[in-house]
Write a protein that holds these residues in place. Sequence first.
Motif, PDB file in Angstrom:
ATOM      1  N   GLY A   1      11.787   6.956  -0.376  1.00  0.00           N
ATOM      2  CA  GLY A   1      10.429   7.489  -0.316  1.00  0.00           C
ATOM      3  C   GLY A   1       9.531   6.671   0.585  1.00  0.00           C
ATOM      4  N   TYR A   2       9.704   5.361   0.538  1.00  0.00           N
ATOM      5  CA  TYR A   2       8.921   4.460   1.395  1.00  0.00           C
ATOM      6  C   TYR A   2       9.207   4.740   2.874  1.00  0.00           C
ATOM      7  CZ  TYR A   2       8.009   0.130   3.972  1.00  0.00           C
ATOM      8  OH  TYR A   2       7.612  -0.782   4.909  1.00  0.00           O
ATOM      9  N   GLU A   3      10.481   4.887   3.218  1.00  0.00           N
ATOM     10  CA  GLU A   3      10.851   5.140   4.612  1.00  0.00           C
ATOM     11  C   GLU A   3      10.289   6.478   5.086  1.00  0.00           C
ATOM     12  OE1 GLU A   3      12.594   3.137   6.886  1.00  0.00           O
ATOM     13  OE2 GLU A   3      12.155   1.629   5.353  1.00  0.00           O
ATOM     14  N   GLU A   4      10.354   7.508   4.230  1.00  0.00           N
ATOM     15  CA  GLU A   4       9.838   8.827   4.601  1.00  0.00           C
ATOM     16  C   GLU A   4       8.330   8.788   4.816  1.00  0.00           C
ATOM     17  OE1 GLU A   4      11.061  11.370   1.467  1.00  0.00           O
ATOM     18  OE2 GLU A   4      13.202  11.236   1.952  1.00  0.00           O
ATOM     19  N   LEU A   5       7.599   8.158   3.902  1.00  0.00           N
ATOM     20  CA  LEU A   5       6.143   8.093   4.017  1.00  0.00           C
ATOM     21  C   LEU A   5       5.724   7.267   5.228  1.00  0.00           C
ATOM     22  CD1 LEU A   5       3.418   8.865   2.814  1.00  0.00           C
ATOM     23  CD2 LEU A   5       3.569   6.853   1.322  1.00  0.00           C
ATOM     24  N   LYS A   6       6.428   6.181   5.474  1.00  0.00           N
ATOM     25  CA  LYS A   6       6.130   5.334   6.636  1.00  0.00           C
ATOM     26  C   LYS A   6       6.276   6.130   7.931  1.00  0.00           C
ATOM     27  CE  LYS A   6       9.019   1.991   7.147  1.00  0.00           C
ATOM     28  NZ  LYS A   6       9.859   2.470   8.257  1.00  0.00           N
ATOM     29  N   THR A   7       7.343   6.916   8.029  1.00  0.00           N
ATOM     30  CA  THR A   7       7.558   7.738   9.215  1.00  0.00           C
ATOM     31  C   THR A   7       6.458   8.784   9.350  1.00  0.00           C
ATOM     32  OG1 THR A   7       9.953   7.426   9.043  1.00  0.00           O
ATOM     33  CG2 THR A   7       9.172   9.286  10.378  1.00  0.00           C
TER      34      THR A   7
ATOM     35  N   ARG B   1       0.835  -1.215   0.000  1.00  0.00           N
ATOM     36  CA  ARG B   1       0.000   0.000   0.000  1.00  0.00           C
ATOM     37  C   ARG B   1       0.866   1.260   0.000  1.00  0.00           C
ATOM     38  NH1 ARG B   1      -1.665   3.505   3.724  1.00  0.00           N
ATOM     39  NH2 ARG B   1      -0.765   2.290   5.434  1.00  0.00           N
ATOM     40  N   LEU B   2       1.866   1.308   0.866  1.00  0.00           N
ATOM     41  CA  LEU B   2       2.730   2.490   0.927  1.00  0.00           C
ATOM     42  C   LEU B   2       3.584   2.625  -0.331  1.00  0.00           C
ATOM     43  CD1 LEU B   2       1.856   2.994   3.835  1.00  0.00           C
ATOM     44  CD2 LEU B   2       4.273   3.335   4.425  1.00  0.00           C
ATOM     45  N   LEU B   3       4.068   1.512  -0.852  1.00  0.00           N
ATOM     46  CA  LEU B   3       4.871   1.577  -2.069  1.00  0.00           C
ATOM     47  C   LEU B   3       4.054   2.082  -3.252  1.00  0.00           C
ATOM     48  CD1 LEU B   3       7.079  -1.632  -1.803  1.00  0.00           C
ATOM     49  CD2 LEU B   3       7.874   0.734  -1.901  1.00  0.00           C
ATOM     50  N   THR B   4       2.772   1.734  -3.283  1.00  0.00           N
ATOM     51  CA  THR B   4       1.897   2.247  -4.337  1.00  0.00           C
ATOM     52  C   THR B   4       1.828   3.769  -4.280  1.00  0.00           C
ATOM     53  OG1 THR B   4       0.546   0.236  -4.257  1.00  0.00           O
ATOM     54  CG2 THR B   4      -0.440   2.166  -5.288  1.00  0.00           C
ATOM     55  N   GLN B   5       1.673   4.301  -3.071  1.00  0.00           N
ATOM     56  CA  GLN B   5       1.614   5.759  -2.914  1.00  0.00           C
ATOM     57  C   GLN B   5       2.933   6.410  -3.296  1.00  0.00           C
ATOM     58  OE1 GLN B   5      -0.044   7.015   0.921  1.00  0.00           O
ATOM     59  NE2 GLN B   5      -1.022   5.011   1.132  1.00  0.00           N
ATOM     60  N   VAL B   6       4.042   5.784  -2.917  1.00  0.00           N
ATOM     61  CA  VAL B   6       5.356   6.336  -3.264  1.00  0.00           C
ATOM     62  C   VAL B   6       5.545   6.367  -4.778  1.00  0.00           C
ATOM     63  CG1 VAL B   6       7.847   5.986  -3.089  1.00  0.00           C
ATOM     64  CG2 VAL B   6       6.399   5.635  -1.083  1.00  0.00           C
ATOM     65  N   ALA B   7       5.189   5.261  -5.446  1.00  0.00           N
ATOM     66  CA  ALA B   7       5.334   5.187  -6.906  1.00  0.00           C
ATOM     67  C   ALA B   7       4.470   6.244  -7.591  1.00  0.00           C
ATOM     68  CB  ALA B   7       4.953   3.790  -7.386  1.00  0.00           C
TER      69      ALA B   7
ATOM     70  N   ARG C   1       1.090  -4.640  -9.608  1.00  0.00           N
ATOM     71  CA  ARG C   1       1.129  -5.212  -8.265  1.00  0.00           C
ATOM     72  C   ARG C   1       2.271  -6.214  -8.103  1.00  0.00           C
ATOM     73  NH1 ARG C   1      -2.136  -4.541  -4.172  1.00  0.00           N
ATOM     74  NH2 ARG C   1      -2.241  -6.084  -2.492  1.00  0.00           N
ATOM     75  N   ALA C   2       2.556  -6.976  -9.157  1.00  0.00           N
ATOM     76  CA  ALA C   2       3.639  -7.961  -9.070  1.00  0.00           C
ATOM     77  C   ALA C   2       4.976  -7.249  -8.849  1.00  0.00           C
ATOM     78  CB  ALA C   2       3.689  -8.805 -10.337  1.00  0.00           C
ATOM     79  N   ALA C   3       5.187  -6.137  -9.578  1.00  0.00           N
ATOM     80  CA  ALA C   3       6.432  -5.378  -9.404  1.00  0.00           C
ATOM     81  C   ALA C   3       6.517  -4.781  -8.005  1.00  0.00           C
ATOM     82  CB  ALA C   3       6.524  -4.281 -10.450  1.00  0.00           C
ATOM     83  N   LEU C   4       5.384  -4.360  -7.459  1.00  0.00           N
ATOM     84  CA  LEU C   4       5.371  -3.810  -6.109  1.00  0.00           C
ATOM     85  C   LEU C   4       5.766  -4.867  -5.082  1.00  0.00           C
ATOM     86  CD1 LEU C   4       2.141  -1.622  -6.287  1.00  0.00           C
ATOM     87  CD2 LEU C   4       4.482  -0.780  -5.978  1.00  0.00           C
ATOM     88  N   ARG C   5       5.301  -6.105  -5.290  1.00  0.00           N
ATOM     89  CA  ARG C   5       5.691  -7.188  -4.376  1.00  0.00           C
ATOM     90  C   ARG C   5       7.195  -7.436  -4.465  1.00  0.00           C
ATOM     91  NH1 ARG C   5       0.747  -9.668  -6.068  1.00  0.00           N
ATOM     92  NH2 ARG C   5       1.889 -10.969  -7.552  1.00  0.00           N
ATOM     93  N   ASP C   6       7.743  -7.381  -5.690  1.00  0.00           N
ATOM     94  CA  ASP C   6       9.190  -7.552  -5.855  1.00  0.00           C
ATOM     95  C   ASP C   6       9.950  -6.425  -5.153  1.00  0.00           C
ATOM     96  OD1 ASP C   6       8.829  -9.859  -7.309  1.00  0.00           O
ATOM     97  OD2 ASP C   6       9.009  -8.877  -9.264  1.00  0.00           O
ATOM     98  N   LEU C   7       9.435  -5.213  -5.268  1.00  0.00           N
ATOM     99  CA  LEU C   7      10.077  -4.075  -4.609  1.00  0.00           C
ATOM    100  C   LEU C   7      10.031  -4.233  -3.090  1.00  0.00           C
ATOM    101  CD1 LEU C   7       8.754  -1.128  -6.790  1.00  0.00           C
ATOM    102  CD2 LEU C   7      11.160  -1.709  -6.436  1.00  0.00           C
ATOM    103  N   ALA C   8       8.903  -4.700  -2.593  1.00  0.00           N
ATOM    104  CA  ALA C   8       8.780  -4.934  -1.145  1.00  0.00           C
ATOM    105  C   ALA C   8       9.820  -5.948  -0.675  1.00  0.00           C
ATOM    106  CB  ALA C   8       7.369  -5.415  -0.803  1.00  0.00           C
ATOM    107  N   SER C   9       9.996  -7.018  -1.454  1.00  0.00           N
ATOM    108  CA  SER C   9      10.995  -8.029  -1.096  1.00  0.00           C
ATOM    109  C   SER C   9      12.402  -7.449  -1.135  1.00  0.00           C
ATOM    110  CB  SER C   9      10.898  -9.226  -2.055  1.00  0.00           C
ATOM    111  OG  SER C   9       9.642  -9.861  -1.949  1.00  0.00           O
TER     112      SER C   9
END
Length: 706
Positions: free
Chosen positions: A179-185, A117-123, A132-140
């Motif tokens: 971007g993911y770390e910033e949004l998560k914080t 969910r957060l990676l989608t917003q960052v992208a 979605r498949a690429a987002l899962r790869d990015l999460a990994s």
Amino acid sequence: MSSPDEILRGLDAEQRQAATALHGPVCILAGAGTGKTRAITHRIAYGVACGVYDPQRTLALTFTARAAAEMRTRLRDLGAHGVQARTFHAAALRQLRYFWPHAVGGSMPNVMENKVRLLTQVAQRMRMSVDRAALRDLASEIEWAKVSLHAPEAYAEAAAERDMPSGWTPVTVARLYAGYEELKTAQQAIDFEDVLLILVAILESEERIAATVREQYRVFVVDEYQDVSPLQHRLLDLWLGGRDDLCVVGDASQTIYSFTGATSDFLTGFRERYPDATQVKLVRDYRSSPQVVEAANRLLADRTRAGARDRSLPAWPEPLQLVSQRESGPQVVFAECDDDEAEAGWVAEQAKRLIDEGVPASEIAVLFRTNGQSEAFETALTTAGIGYLLRGGERFFSRAEVRDGILQLRAAARAAQDLTGADVIQRVKDVLSSLGYTDEPPAGSGAHRERWESLRALVHLAEQLADTRGAEFTLTELVAELDERAEHQHAPAVQGVTLASLHSAKGLEWDAVFLVGLSEGLMPISFADTPAEVDEERRLLYVGITRARKHLCLTWTLSRGGGRSTRRPSRFLSAIDSTLGGNRKAAAASASAAPARRRRSAAPATCRTCGEVLDTGAERKIGRCIDCPATYDEAVLDTLKDWRTAKAKQMRKPPFVVFTDATLVAIAETMPRSAAELLRISGVGRIKLESYGEEVIELLHGTDVA
């Protein structure tokens, strides 16, 4: 509490040596099936019984909730109450929740279930189009970076040699990571890796808190030590605080999670770090027959010989040479099949033969390299009338019948607190009968059979616990066990053939194992480009082989869909049998594993019109030669194709993902009138039946359905 002598009774010499080595550091090198869990649980229990260990100050760490739950159960049965057995994340989360108000202040943030969910917003903010498949790869990839202790600013350099998700560059992934770390914080959330990272930071900066933790836990046991990541190991070092009362257990030959950041370096370098460490090798294999063990040993020995010839290959730790303690069993079966459909049919045929011979369906597994290989086996098993369990599907304790069953058993426990032993089993059966349980399974497969299998698993667990805990076993104890298992997702065995990926089979075992799809490109997988990655694929196959107790079948196909025979058997097969693998002509043994080998594939299918043998997968799917006249109504096929186009557009997927042309032709030719008839058509698996079955049948026959 059992006496020390009783705890040691039944252990072999090496297990006893491990169990009585109560002072660290201790390194137990334990091969597959050698009783490592038995050794370490008896070691803990023996230490508690001798008064050397305080159970409240002993922490056993492992990598799955299932393994931790099994360890707790064994320790309880040995009388070692109070010992904590947890995953790294569970132990860290518990400590972080306790110390957060003191170290950070305020309420602890929520731990996110996943990163997508957060990676989608960052992208979206970076104006990048990502599926979605690429987002899962990015999460990994972000998980790998964090457990490997690479911050966003250091990621690009650290990942320079890694294969990037979707072909992206390390710099782009680093920007997404940052971007993911910033949004998560900003959203005041943390992820699972943060649980460990934040606790590490607290223990490094807050000496008072670190001292409290070290006072709480004095003795550490780490299972599956070959799978620790740099982050987990840093946390372990902080828990130890310079002490060495540590026992680690592992096997470098079972390192199969390097892509997640796991490394066997800590295991292989243990004696270097602790020169005075006690080392014990467990090599007596109590799980597998001599034939299975020999196949596993040969697979690893082949790589050892290759390393001796070619010094440029990566370091290869000397593997443990397993020695089977079981009686001789059938020879390993090698089966070459024409294509994937024939392979699935052959496996279903052999599984049915084993079941007819008395092997429970729950003691049979079909293991594959990728989850996408499962559908052909789902279809073949269903056609053969064999139930199956797909690991990675709906969780056992999430099923409606399981939830209802536990609720009713809890109510029964309150009303029947005097029941013990065998009476408990009968009461369990009586309670679950209102939900559909019977002593005999229902005919056929499908949802009704799956519901029965779930209820049968509850009965079987009650029988197991009554057998282990004796005449004093109560219904209240059963409910408590189920509640704990539900919390940790430690599901009991469900009747039905298990379909699972090789990675998800780690830690499990069955009487009979089919390792399928052993062709180049699948084993080793096509993207294993480097010698180190090929080594990991070899270890993965080794893990698959050592899941089998008695029956082991290795299968591969010559083509994907009945076309040209372009596939080759896996190079690893020649290590097990010198007549197989690489460019050599593949031979296949019969199901009876007779000494004389012969080619074996599924029985030939014939055309329903002319009777000739069908040559291609497409012909076998529609049941007739391509040149023979069609027996379907063109209007029906057009209707099916229009429906498929609309469905695919709605799902935003290519039409063939719904059904291929050959499957639509087969549907039009056979005109199925029920779900069972539709399921018999090749290309219609259980998932597709559930997704499209009702619509297809109504499309063919309206409401006039048998």
